[in-house]
Scaffold this active site. Structure first.
Site, PDB file in Angstrom:
ATOM      1  N   HIS A 191     -16.551  -5.409  -3.093  1.00 50.95           N
ATOM      2  CA  HIS A 191     -15.111  -5.671  -3.044  1.00 50.95           C
ATOM      3  C   HIS A 191     -14.781  -6.822  -2.105  1.00 50.95           C
ATOM      4  CE1 HIS A 191     -10.819  -4.824  -3.160  1.00 50.95           C
ATOM      5  NE2 HIS A 191     -10.795  -4.873  -1.831  1.00 50.95           N
ATOM      6  N   TYR A 216       0.876  -1.176   0.000  1.00 49.56           N
ATOM      7  CA  TYR A 216       0.000   0.000   0.000  1.00 49.56           C
ATOM      8  C   TYR A 216       0.913   1.226   0.000  1.00 49.56           C
ATOM      9  CZ  TYR A 216      -4.246  -2.676   0.831  1.00 49.56           C
ATOM     10  OH  TYR A 216      -5.309  -3.534   0.702  1.00 49.56           O
TER      11      TYR A 216
END
Length: 578
Positions: A391, A206
């Site tokens: 998701h 990330y």
């Protein structure tokens, strides 16, 4: 004459309700393209295929399967007989790939034109043909499968679909037919990207980058009208999903420059305030437009001018030479629309309390946005949800969000029965949904872990799992996160039970959650016990404002939503009347 017929068909499609034909390439070389348009009044889809052939008597099978399997699948098979006559036959393939002609022929209105090397043919299919051998075309992801082989053929029965070139493509066939957006002349595009980020040789990264809004947005509030991805050429497989967050700080508060891993120890602590979602994109999504009555607010003298881009890089080959400058592009205007829009997260916390045992063909987890949370956080008229992005990570196969009011289940907010993590879109709802104070929303994800030998935990890594629905709505409210997990008290009780009564001696009742789950010797019976515990245990709720603080109240050990009147199965009137 045939050429005129197919062009006439195209004109009918283009002049229909939406004025737009959807299309996707089916094969990597671009030799096969699919064009289509859903017809909701007649509940059918009109298809047109453009096929660049290597020889005039090749056959082409176009069809559908649950998750892209070539066999078994439902096919409309274009073929040329030994006399040179073209045909389109409704067929299906068995597990071995052998083709069988369907007793009911539902590949209707076949038309064809030859134009040199390109064959164009069209047909239509009902959403629901009431034929058990036919694929049910429904909302959500459709896996379009195809195969090509050499002819001519005397008949289609006995043809093996697996012997030719084949493949599949994901799309949403039943798209919302909405008017094209109307952008004002003063709209302009802004890009928020990573700056030549050197992506680590890790499976999951990330990566966060701080950006300062342009001066015009610092001085005056604007509305976001559209957002989408700006992916660096060649890096499409690397970028899994992205989010753009606002730093919820005083307007004059400065945020230090930062580009690097989002969870780095040396990341400035003030970045923890950059949590308010402005836009979100995931693999496969197209540019997203806001409805004419609303725009996403951004900027102004009382708005902190810093935003943070978070890019999730998926690097399973652990390559060390990725350099990326991808990000999110937004279209903004100073001409404000009547209402402010917002984004809200529904589903499960990103936490290891929720886990999926190995070797499960269909294990479910549900995340709750309970009545008590919406009652204290939404205004009296509620909110209108106009879009939804479902998701999960790699093991997710189906996702749905249910809507409950006063114990009665209302129509599904959104669902995808053939979900793929490799095709995630923010999808406009065909009918906006109003959610009132006191309503509950339950997001359920189905997971297949048959190929996994160890427990799958909830978490941020692509090998972990998530269950989220990002809903887009107006008018903007203070509620940003409405998610749940099992309560800690219930989880400790479960671990004590597994140690004391099921002989799982390695469990430490209040030890590390991930270690406890990993120490269990999983069997189908133990998986069922865990699933039942999730279905019955009270919740630990995240009923959170945009600043990360919970709304006032006690959110630990919250009760599950009670559904007194479940939604009945969707009727199939055409099938019932025969």
């Amino acid at each position: 004459m045939r050429l005129r017929i197919v062009f006439y068909f195209i004109a009918i499609v283009i002049n229909s309700a939406s004025g737009k034909v959807f299309n996707i390439p089916l094969d990597p070389s671009g030799n096969i393209t699919l064009h289509w348009l859903p017809d909701y009044p007649d509940e059918k889809v009109s298809f047109e295929i453009h096929f660049r052939t290597e020889s005039p008597r090749q056959w082409l099978a176009l069809g559908f399967s649950n998750y892209g399997e070539i066999t078994p699948a439902d096919y409309c098979l274009y073929w040329v007989d030994w006399k040179g006559n073209p045909h389109l036959t409704d067929t299906w393939s068995d597990e071995s790939g052998k083709i069988h002609e369907d007793d009911l022929q539902n590949c209707a209105n076949f038309k064809i034109a030859n134009h040199g090397e390109i064959i164009k043919f069209s047909f239509s299919r009902k959403f629901d043909t009431c034929d058990e051998e036919d694929y049910l075309i429904e909302d959500g992801t459709t896996h379009v499968v195809w195969a090509v082989g050499e002819g001519p053929l005397y008949r289609v029965n006995g043809l093996n679909i697996a012997t030719g070139k084949n493949g599949f493509q994901r799309t949403q066939l039943l798209k919302a037919l909405l008017p094209e957006p109307d952008f004002p002349a003063d709209a302009r595009a802004l890009h928020f990207t990573s700056d030549r980020a050197k992506v680590p040789a890790d499976e999951t990264t990330y990566w966060c980058t701080i950006h300062l809004l342009p001066k015009a947005l610092q001085e005056k509030k604007h509305h976001v009208l559209q957002f989408g991805a700006a992916i660096q050429d060649g890096n499409e497989p690397l970028v899994h999903h992205m989010e753009l967050f606002h730093c919820e700080l005083p307007a004059k508060q400065k945020v230090p420059s930062y580009q690097g891993p989002c969870f780095a120890k040396d990341k400035p602590p003030i970045l923890e305030h950059c949590k308010r979602v402005l836009s979100a994109w995931a693999m496969g999504a197209q540019p997203f437009d806001y409805p004419q009555e609303a725009g996403l607010p951004i900027g102004g003298p009382d708005f902190n001018p810093y935003v943070m881009l978070e890019v999730h890089y998926n690097n399973p080959e652990l390559k060390s030479d990725w350099v990326d400058s991808s990000g999110i592009k937004i279209l903004v205007t100073p001409t404000l629309r009547p209402l402010d829009a917002g984004v809200m997260e529904l589903g499960l916390e990103y936490i290891d309390k929720m886990a999926i045992p190995p070797m499960q063909p269909s294990f479910t987890l549900s995340g709750y946005c309970i009545s008590e949370c919406t009652a204290v956080s939404l205004q009296q008229d509620g909110i209108v949800i106009f879009a939804s992005q479902l998701h999960t990570h790699l093991t997710g196969t189906r996702v749905e969000t249910r809507h409950i009011r006063d114990g009665r289940e209302l129509p599904l907010l959104n669902q995808d029965r053939h979900y793929s993590t490799h095709f995630q879109e923010i999808r406009k709802l065909k009918r906006p949904v109003r959610v009132l104070p006191g309503d509950a929303l339950i997001t359920t994800c189905y997971y297949n872990t048959k190929d996994r030998k160890n427990i799958t935990l909830g978490g941020f890594s692509i090998s972990d799992e998530m269950c989220v629905n990002y809903v887009h709505y107006y008018p903007k409210s203070r509620l940003e996160v409405c998610k749940s997990a099992i309560s800690y008290e219930s989880l400790w009780d479960y671990f004590r039970f597994m140690r004391d009564w099921d002989g799982q001696s390695k469990i430490e009742p209040q030890g590390a959650i991930s270690k406890n789950y990993g120490s269990i010797r999983w069997t189908p019976a133990r998986a069922n016990v865990l699933h039942q515990m999730y279905l019955e245990s009270p919740l630990s709720m995240q009923c959170n404002q945009s600043n990360g603080e919970r709304f006032p109240g006690e959110w630990e050990n919250s009760p599950l939503t009670n559904i007194l009147y479940p939604l009945p199965p969707k009727p199939r009137p055409a099938c019932e009347t025969g």
